[in-house]
Design an enzyme around this catalytic site. Sequence first.
Site, mmCIF file in Angstrom:
data_model
loop_
_atom_site.group_PDB
_atom_site.id
_atom_site.type_symbol
_atom_site.label_atom_id
_atom_site.label_comp_id
_atom_site.label_asym_id
_atom_site.label_seq_id
_atom_site.Cartn_x
_atom_site.Cartn_y
_atom_site.Cartn_z
ATOM 1 N N GLN A 10 0.113 -16.922 7.678
ATOM 2 C CA GLN A 10 1.212 -16.936 6.720
ATOM 3 C C GLN A 10 2.323 -15.939 7.070
ATOM 4 O O GLN A 10 3.504 -16.290 7.142
ATOM 5 C CB GLN A 10 0.683 -16.655 5.308
ATOM 6 N N LEU A 32 -8.731 -11.675 18.875
ATOM 7 C CA LEU A 32 -9.118 -10.378 18.327
ATOM 8 C C LEU A 32 -10.614 -10.134 18.409
ATOM 9 O O LEU A 32 -11.074 -9.018 18.125
ATOM 10 C CB LEU A 32 -8.630 -10.240 16.883
ATOM 11 N N THR A 57 -9.885 -13.337 7.586
ATOM 12 C CA THR A 57 -9.536 -13.329 6.169
ATOM 13 C C THR A 57 -10.464 -14.171 5.282
ATOM 14 O O THR A 57 -10.202 -14.310 4.090
ATOM 15 C CB THR A 57 -8.097 -13.835 5.976
ATOM 16 N N THR A 96 -5.310 -4.575 2.841
ATOM 17 C CA THR A 96 -5.613 -5.302 1.606
ATOM 18 C C THR A 96 -6.013 -4.395 0.451
ATOM 19 O O THR A 96 -6.504 -3.279 0.655
ATOM 20 C CB THR A 96 -6.765 -6.288 1.881
ATOM 21 N N ASP A 97 -5.843 -4.911 -0.754
ATOM 22 C CA ASP A 97 -6.311 -4.224 -1.952
ATOM 23 C C ASP A 97 -7.836 -4.198 -2.034
ATOM 24 O O ASP A 97 -8.405 -3.446 -2.831
ATOM 25 C CB ASP A 97 -5.756 -4.910 -3.204
ATOM 26 N N TYR A 120 -15.618 -7.903 3.622
ATOM 27 C CA TYR A 120 -14.211 -8.008 4.011
ATOM 28 C C TYR A 120 -13.495 -6.677 3.821
ATOM 29 O O TYR A 120 -12.800 -6.185 4.727
ATOM 30 C CB TYR A 120 -13.530 -9.100 3.194
ATOM 31 N N TRP A 145 -2.814 -10.895 -2.811
ATOM 32 C CA TRP A 145 -2.518 -12.222 -3.351
ATOM 33 C C TRP A 145 -1.374 -12.910 -2.602
ATOM 34 O O TRP A 145 -0.384 -13.325 -3.191
ATOM 35 C CB TRP A 145 -2.189 -12.114 -4.841
#
Length: 282
Positions: A10, A32, A57, A96-97, A120, A145
């Site tokens: 994205q 990766l 992800t 990320t959160d 994750y 998000w």
Amino acid sequence: MILVFGKSGQVACELQAIIADARFLSRDDADLSDPQACAEHILSTRPDAVINAAAYTAVDKAEDDEDRAMIVNGDAPTAMAEACATLGIPIVHISTDYVFDGNGDTPFPPDYPVEPLGAYGRTKLAGEKGIQASGAAFAVLRTSWVFSSFGGNFVKTMLRLAETRESLNVVADQIGGPTSARSIARACATMARQLIATPQKSGIYHFSGSPDVSWADFARAIFETAGKNVRVNDIPTSDYPTPAARPLNSRLDCSSLNVFGLSRPDWKPELEDVIAKLEVRT
């Protein structure tokens, strides 16, 4: 020239429209799963900066595949950052959160103690720590998000379900900031360019869309924007079990973004743009 790891994700897709002087590496170009090969790409290319927009992800899959997720999310970014340190160039890395436990109801500042709930989050945290220890100038950009007209995301899932459903049950006790991939891409580009000139701005930063909402309220906004007559029923997380635990609180304190002249973007206009693009494609 800026070297970007990632080509079809994205944020990487949005970066292609933003950075003219960039080289994008697909998985075939730089896997990766081979951290040393990623480092060698940087050393041989000798770019002005690196943006890592690639990651493992699959949050739920990571619970049973943590070793591979750790290589991709932990070892590879660390190797990239070490190569950047060798060349004296900065790296911008998206995190990320999920590095937080999701407790409370106030926004997490960047220096809040980390405590991931699952694989994750643990693997993403390992990448953050490796980058911090590398000696390279860096910006770790924690976000949440993510949505866009590319790839798989919540907006596209809701629109797909709206084609066959009159009502949907959506979790209402997880709160966070929907964030467009385009706004993340713009932030990454800004940070990379500024770090080239001012490596002293290195650090961990938070970047998420405003205002914070529940998944259920975000779904309502999606249907309203798209003109879909779908009823959203609020449910608790306990009614929607998943292999990986989700943080209930994904609010992020983004005030330190002013170091780069950035601020939290309003996700509503971005949502309108994404839905308009998707309608054109169908």
